[in-house]
Motif scaffolding. Structure first.
Motif, mmCIF file in Angstrom:
data_model
loop_
_atom_site.group_PDB
_atom_site.id
_atom_site.type_symbol
_atom_site.label_atom_id
_atom_site.label_comp_id
_atom_site.label_asym_id
_atom_site.label_seq_id
_atom_site.Cartn_x
_atom_site.Cartn_y
_atom_site.Cartn_z
ATOM 1 N N THR A 204 88.861 -12.117 -64.684
ATOM 2 C CA THR A 204 87.899 -12.106 -63.837
ATOM 3 C C THR A 204 86.640 -11.861 -62.843
ATOM 4 O O THR A 204 86.094 -12.425 -62.802
ATOM 5 C CB THR A 204 88.374 -12.932 -62.492
ATOM 6 O OG1 THR A 204 89.488 -12.116 -61.361
ATOM 7 C CG2 THR A 204 89.492 -14.092 -62.209
ATOM 8 N N THR A 206 85.334 -9.374 -65.454
ATOM 9 C CA THR A 206 84.321 -9.134 -65.708
ATOM 10 C C THR A 206 82.655 -9.828 -66.004
ATOM 11 O O THR A 206 82.808 -11.549 -65.818
ATOM 12 C CB THR A 206 84.746 -10.078 -67.309
ATOM 13 O OG1 THR A 206 85.229 -11.236 -67.532
ATOM 14 C CG2 THR A 206 85.898 -9.164 -66.995
ATOM 15 N N ASP A 208 80.752 -11.820 -67.526
ATOM 16 C CA ASP A 208 80.913 -13.603 -68.182
ATOM 17 C C ASP A 208 81.200 -14.606 -67.818
ATOM 18 O O ASP A 208 81.504 -15.362 -68.039
ATOM 19 C CB ASP A 208 80.973 -13.620 -69.927
ATOM 20 C CG ASP A 208 79.372 -12.849 -70.221
ATOM 21 O OD1 ASP A 208 78.459 -13.557 -69.840
ATOM 22 O OD2 ASP A 208 80.034 -13.173 -71.507
ATOM 23 N N TYR A 209 82.512 -14.351 -66.458
ATOM 24 C CA TYR A 209 83.248 -15.173 -65.981
ATOM 25 C C TYR A 209 82.561 -15.137 -64.811
ATOM 26 O O TYR A 209 81.526 -15.280 -63.691
ATOM 27 C CB TYR A 209 84.511 -14.768 -66.446
ATOM 28 C CG TYR A 209 85.032 -15.244 -67.631
ATOM 29 C CD1 TYR A 209 85.518 -15.903 -68.255
ATOM 30 C CD2 TYR A 209 84.584 -13.650 -68.900
ATOM 31 C CE1 TYR A 209 85.635 -16.481 -69.257
ATOM 32 C CE2 TYR A 209 84.712 -14.227 -69.508
ATOM 33 C CZ TYR A 209 85.562 -15.401 -70.392
ATOM 34 O OH TYR A 209 85.224 -15.918 -71.707
ATOM 35 N N GLY A 321 84.537 -23.076 -62.000
ATOM 36 C CA GLY A 321 85.967 -22.528 -62.678
ATOM 37 C C GLY A 321 86.905 -23.826 -62.348
ATOM 38 O O GLY A 321 86.769 -24.313 -61.392
ATOM 39 N N VAL A 330 92.999 -18.389 -61.757
ATOM 40 C CA VAL A 330 91.593 -18.680 -62.385
ATOM 41 C C VAL A 330 92.184 -18.656 -64.590
ATOM 42 O O VAL A 330 92.563 -18.237 -64.850
ATOM 43 C CB VAL A 330 89.945 -18.026 -62.115
ATOM 44 C CG1 VAL A 330 89.514 -18.716 -63.158
ATOM 45 C CG2 VAL A 330 90.225 -17.690 -61.184
ATOM 46 N N VAL A 333 86.469 -20.835 -66.441
ATOM 47 C CA VAL A 333 85.003 -20.252 -66.165
ATOM 48 C C VAL A 333 83.792 -20.682 -66.809
ATOM 49 O O VAL A 333 83.652 -20.781 -67.815
ATOM 50 C CB VAL A 333 84.908 -18.902 -65.433
ATOM 51 C CG1 VAL A 333 83.317 -18.744 -64.460
ATOM 52 C CG2 VAL A 333 86.075 -18.919 -64.427
ATOM 53 N N ASN A 334 82.724 -21.888 -66.102
ATOM 54 C CA ASN A 334 81.507 -21.921 -67.161
ATOM 55 C C ASN A 334 80.730 -21.047 -66.828
ATOM 56 O O ASN A 334 79.687 -20.896 -65.795
ATOM 57 C CB ASN A 334 81.172 -22.947 -66.860
ATOM 58 C CG ASN A 334 79.676 -23.600 -67.009
ATOM 59 O OD1 ASN A 334 79.535 -23.332 -67.844
ATOM 60 N ND2 ASN A 334 80.001 -25.454 -67.134
ATOM 61 N N CYS A 335 80.558 -20.368 -67.927
ATOM 62 C CA CYS A 335 79.620 -19.348 -68.052
ATOM 63 C C CYS A 335 77.655 -18.974 -68.464
ATOM 64 O O CYS A 335 77.499 -18.376 -68.711
ATOM 65 C CB CYS A 335 80.490 -18.039 -68.320
ATOM 66 S SG CYS A 335 81.257 -17.779 -69.992
ATOM 67 N N LYS A 337 77.636 -19.805 -72.530
ATOM 68 C CA LYS A 337 77.276 -18.722 -73.556
ATOM 69 C C LYS A 337 76.133 -18.927 -73.978
ATOM 70 O O LYS A 337 75.524 -20.176 -73.775
ATOM 71 C CB LYS A 337 78.402 -18.752 -74.934
ATOM 72 C CG LYS A 337 79.869 -18.455 -74.317
ATOM 73 C CD LYS A 337 80.224 -18.288 -75.090
ATOM 74 C CE LYS A 337 80.252 -19.808 -76.063
ATOM 75 N NZ LYS A 337 82.284 -20.371 -77.288
ATOM 76 N N GLY A 359 83.606 -25.055 -68.401
ATOM 77 C CA GLY A 359 84.254 -23.548 -69.083
ATOM 78 C C GLY A 359 84.769 -23.168 -69.917
ATOM 79 O O GLY A 359 85.912 -24.253 -70.458
ATOM 80 N N LEU A 362 88.724 -17.528 -70.167
ATOM 81 C CA LEU A 362 89.574 -16.284 -70.185
ATOM 82 C C LEU A 362 89.834 -16.046 -71.066
ATOM 83 O O LEU A 362 91.009 -16.082 -71.541
ATOM 84 C CB LEU A 362 89.747 -15.806 -68.823
ATOM 85 C CG LEU A 362 88.996 -16.197 -67.135
ATOM 86 C CD1 LEU A 362 88.351 -17.098 -66.956
ATOM 87 C CD2 LEU A 362 90.162 -15.470 -66.228
#
Ligand code: ADP
Length: 539
Positions: A204, A206, A208-209, A321, A330, A333-335, A337, A359, A362
């Motif tokens: 979690t 990182t 991008d999350y 998320g 979790v 997650v909507n990161c 892209k 999202g 992970l």
């Protein structure tokens, strides 16, 4: 054959604790106390007190695998228990203080909790179920002015400063447990291991999350009794982020005051909390100076597009998320892209449509949607049950034979959520299986209708439920809470929905209510609504 590769180094929370003490000694942990004052200390002090608490628990007879319950809100002492209990070899069992006392007792007994650590403000709640439970020791954190003689005194245990003898910990040892909130029947216990928590924390964190860094100040509004506050306290400690804990003061004004005073950069909670924040900001737009681009991690229920748009206007960025008690929590997650962001930057509608999805998975969290005909293609259209697997997904429930049907024969966990997955891997949760409206052979997504309804200017909250229908099997009924002083007709609501939905999906009727019943974790209790309107007359 190659005999050995890398060290067999256990992934345990003791490492997170020692790292926090050694590397981030001057980082602050701030907690709002019941009297609204702010308690402040550093990671250095936190580390010292955690070791003292761990030793004190050992002194009281804590053995490996013993459950230690907590009944506390979000503050430094709860955080101390988060680390002290598992590092002493125990299992931290966070009890949900919003449940009915009988349910709390059932859960504590089912878990076999030996000790309880409790906020003194919650002793009246404890007294309501104490006769039904058999804690060997009750340790009281005294923060309020009223004296109470019950139990051991938390501060005295720490002040005795006993010497801690760290037990040998394996990464597969149990570290924590949480019961599902019971929207789907009796609460079921999920047991987290050191390894599952550590891997969830790493993933979690990182960028991008959820992407928590040492430069952040994190405010978990999501209760620490709700799936480890989504793991965020552990994430903060691992990376060295400052923590600002709201204590019992969860109203919008108190939260906004805390965000401003402590320069909060990231916060997390369920959608209902942010609806309150949105209203407070609309009411007094000039009152608070918040950190620009503050991130709000929102999960636990679908985030309406209208909420994302509203918070954007205040430069508050929603990170959507998805998770469950069984997934630590979790999973998605909507990161946004890169390539999708570029498209979204050119097309605002598309960007918001993307951000309302839950999202992408992970790392190490695998997903599939399973329809009647088998695994659904990632086409963004085919609905199927979301099934997941990974190192922080539960393999079974605690001492419960039933519930085994939640796992497939080939080792996936059935989430009970219906989803589509698009070509880029974005999951859109359309419903829970039991909340789907099945009308004349078609599935109607209640979540999509609800999200569209709350974007109508007169609507405060909306639930769409399935109600039995003589011809169609089921038809959708809208249950709506209007904004103060507003009025609206069925036709106006359906005209609003019209452009986005097939005509068979539009609710045939609406009822207007003062509030929608919610669970202790902020989810709409649709089962209760279905029960209330099961004899609805469609004529
Ligand atoms: P319970 O299963 O007892 O209600 P959980 O807190 O584990 O308690 O709830 C998990 C469920 O919450 C998911 O299965 C899903 O239905 C719902 N949920 C969580 N996050 C989201 C989200 N972002 N969008 C839609 N539904 C969500």
């Amino acid at each position: 054959m190659i005999a050995a590769t890398m060290m067999d180094f256990p992934l345990t929370l003791s490492h997170v604790l020692e790292r926090a003490g050694a590397l981030f000694g001057s980082t602050e942990i701030v907690s709002r106390l019941p009297d609204r004052s702010l308690h402040r200390y550093t990671y250095r002090e936190f580390h010292r007190r955690v070791l003292a608490l761990a030793a004190a628990l050992q002194g009281l007879g804590l053995r490996k695998g013993d459950r230690v319950a907590t009944l506390m809100c979000n503050h430094y002492a709860h955080l101390e228990a988060y680390l002290a209990v598992p590092c002493a070899g125990g299992v931290l069992h966070t009890l949900n203080l919003r449940l009915h006392p009988d349910d709390i007792a059932y859960i504590a007994n089912h878990a076999g909790d030996r000790f309880l650590i409790i906020d003194d403000a919650l002793l009246p709640l404890y007294e309501k179920f104490s006769k039904l439970t058999a804690f060997e020791r009750v340790i009281v954190v005294r923060m309020s002015a009223e004296a109470n003689a019950l139990g051991d005194d938390y501060e005295q245990l720490i002040a005795a400063n006993p010497v801690f003898t760290p037990p040998a910990l394996a990464e597969t040892d149990a570290a924590g447990m949480c019961y599902t909130s019971g929207t789907t029947g009796r609460p079921k216990g999920v047991v987290y291991s050191h390894r599952s928590i550590v891997l969830h924390t790493l993933a979690t964190a990182t960028v991008d999350y959820i992407g928590v860094s040492r430069a952040d100040t994190l405010c978990p509004v999501v209760p620490m009794f709700h799936v480890n506050a989504w793991g965020l306290p552990y994430t903060a400690l691992m990376v060295g982020a400052k923590l600002a804990m709201p204590g019992p003061h969860l109203d919008a004004v108190s939260l906004l005051d805390l965000y401003e005073a402590e320069r909060v950069t990231i916060t997390a909670g369920v959608p209902t909390i942010w609806l309150g924040i949105q209203q407070a900001l609309e009411h007094e737009p000039e009152r608070w100076r918040l950190t620009r681009g503050m991130r709000m991690v929102v999960g636990g229920a679908a985030v309406p597009e209208a909420l994302i748009r509203a918070l954007d206007r205040y430069d508050l960025q929603v990170i959507h998320g998805w998770g469950m008690t069984e997934t630590s929590p979790v999973g998605l997650v909507n990161c946004t892209k890169g390539e999708l962001k570029d498209r979204g930057d050119r097309d605002e509608e598309l960007s918001y449509a993307l951000r309302t999805k839950q999202g992408v998975p992970l790392p190490f969290f695998e997903i599939r949607a399973v329809a009647e005909k088998g695994v659904a293609p990632w086409d963004g259209k085919t609905m199927g049950e979301l099934q997941v697997r990974g190192p922080w997904v539960a393999a079974s429930y605690h001492e419960l034979a039933e519930g085994i049907e939640q796992w497939t024969a080939d080792g996936w966990f059935r989430t009970g959520d219906i989803a589509t997955i698009d070509r880029a891997g974005y999951v859109n949760i359309t419903d829970r299986i039991k909340d789907l409206v099945k009308s004349g052979g078609e599935w109607i997504s209640s979540i999509e209708l609800e999200n569209a309804l709350v974007s109508h200017a007169a609507v405060q909250e909306a639930a769409v439920i399935a109600v039995p229908h003589p011809k169609w099997g089921e038809r959708p009924l809208g249950v709506v809470v209007l904004k103060a002083g507003m009025n609206v007709t069925r036709k106006a609501l359906n005209d609003h929905l019209g452009p986005r939905f097939a005509s068979y999906a539009l609710p045939d009727a609406y009822v207007f209510v003062a509030e929608i019943p919610r669970t202790s974790t902020g989810k709409m209790m649709k089962a209760k609504l279905r029960e209330a309107y099961k004899n609805w007359s469609w004529s």
